[in-house]
Design an enzyme around this catalytic site. Structure first.
Site, PDB file in Angstrom:
ATOM      1  N   SER A 159       0.834  -1.205   0.000  1.00  0.00           N
ATOM      2  CA  SER A 159       0.000   0.000   0.000  1.00  0.00           C
ATOM      3  C   SER A 159       0.873   1.261   0.000  1.00  0.00           C
ATOM      4  CB  SER A 159      -0.964  -0.049   1.184  1.00  0.00           C
ATOM      5  OG  SER A 159      -1.980   0.909   1.054  1.00  0.00           O
ATOM      6  N   ASP A 260      -9.253  -4.790  -5.671  1.00  0.00           N
ATOM      7  CA  ASP A 260      -8.675  -3.606  -5.032  1.00  0.00           C
ATOM      8  C   ASP A 260      -8.973  -2.351  -5.854  1.00  0.00           C
ATOM      9  OD1 ASP A 260      -7.128  -1.819  -3.585  1.00  0.00           O
ATOM     10  OD2 ASP A 260      -5.228  -2.881  -3.899  1.00  0.00           O
ATOM     11  N   HIS A 292      -7.652  -5.403  -1.277  1.00  0.00           N
ATOM     12  CA  HIS A 292      -6.435  -4.747  -0.819  1.00  0.00           C
ATOM     13  C   HIS A 292      -5.894  -5.360   0.483  1.00  0.00           C
ATOM     14  CE1 HIS A 292      -3.659  -1.365  -0.845  1.00  0.00           C
ATOM     15  NE2 HIS A 292      -3.937  -1.125   0.423  1.00  0.00           N
TER      16      HIS A 292
END
Length: 318
Positions: A159, A260, A292
């Protein structure tokens, strides 16, 4: 009678900001101690890097590591949108124990300061300081001196941590690599957090999540109010961005997840990197049926185990 402070802003679904300036995080605040993990037999310990700022690292190594055995060295930046989580987050600690056990690596998990208390680019600056600390062998940190192979150094993150891994890789110019005497062989970018003002791919129809991520970025980087989500820190294809052809590594693995909202940005990064003139080798991996950072929340699922095996291969086959 004491009254409850009034909320001035809610960063859905994770943070309440009160009018008195108090920040209340609704996730990512739990703490897991370092030590020997009985399941994976991975050892960890916390080390302060900069006492004045509180920047620290959590070091990991397999307990089975023999004296003078040299293992690949991975510098890892955790996710959390720049405003959540830490190296001591039980979800990260559990996931990284499993990654280290599978990959047989020395891992340095960087604990950078969070926004909004430290607005961006603070996290980038802390991550660079941690890299300099590693390059100095942690100023005689025994685990790095004894077990880390400085000829096999990797950057990795998930991320926003993948975003920072890319930033560090671009900042490692020839001059900086010479100064630090540090060569990075590869970068593993797991569900990278890149963004932009104009929607692409699934963002076009998923307006609710697009708006949510927009809000996250403006929360952590108020200094980018003029550029918004096209700030070069979050949109690496804008004017003023560091040039992708200068990425300081030989190989990149970009991982995206089918469900995601960041998926199409990760794919775009892979495409742009391939056309940039960068001389390394890149691969794109898409995990079907997942969202995600699923491997952080459920590191025992089959797809997470497969991801750890892919990362192990990436770190051990230079």
């Amino acid at each position: 009678m004491e009254t409850k402070a009034e909320v001035s802003r809610f960063i859905f679904p994770y943070v309440r900001v009160y009018k008195d300036g108090t920040i209340e995080r609704l996730a990512g605040t739990e703490i897991a101690p370092a030590g020997l993990d009985p399941e994976t037999h991975v050892l960890s310990k916390d080390v302060i890097v900069i006492p004045e700022t509180g920047v620290s690292v959590r070091l990991y190594r397999p307990n089975s590591t023999k004296p003078h055995q040299k293992l690949p060295l991975v510098i890892y930046y955790h996710g959390g949108g720049f405003f959540l989580s830490s190296t001591a987050d039980p979800k990260y600690h559990n996931s990284l124990n499993k990654m280290v056990a599978e990959a047989k690596i020395i891992l340095v998990s960087v604990n950078y300061r969070l926004a909004p208390e430290t607005p961006l680019p603070g996290a980038y600056e802390d991550s660079w300081v941690a890299l300099e600390w590693v390059a100095c062998r942690g100023r005689q940190e025994p685990w790095l001196d004894e077990y880390a192979d400085f000829d096999r150094v990797f950057l990795a993150g998930d991320s926003c941590g993948a975003n920072m891994a890319n930033y560090i890789g671009l900042k490692l110019t020839d001059t900086e690599r010479c100064r630090l005497n540090l060569k990075v062989q590869g970068i593993a970018m797991i569900y990278p957090y890149f963004w932009g003002k104009d929607p692409i791919g699934v963002e076009i129809t998923d307006k609710q999540r697009k708006s949510m991520v927009d809000d996250w970025w403006m929360f952590v980087c108020p200094a980018s109010s003029d550029k918004g989500c096209d700030d070069p820190l979050i949109n690496p294809f804008m004017d003023g961005s560091l040039r992708l052809e200068g990425l300081a590594c030989e190989k990149v693995m970009a991982v995206v997840a089918e469900k995601d909202i960041l998926r199409d940005r990760g794919k775009l990064y892979y495409e742009k990197l391939g056309k940039s003139g960068w001389q390394g080798n890149a691969e794109l991996i898409e995990t079907k049926g997942e969202d995600h950072n699923f491997h952080i929340f459920d590191p025992d699922c089959e797809n997470a185990k497969s991801l750890f095996k892919l990362l192990a291969s990436f770190f051990n086959h230079a």
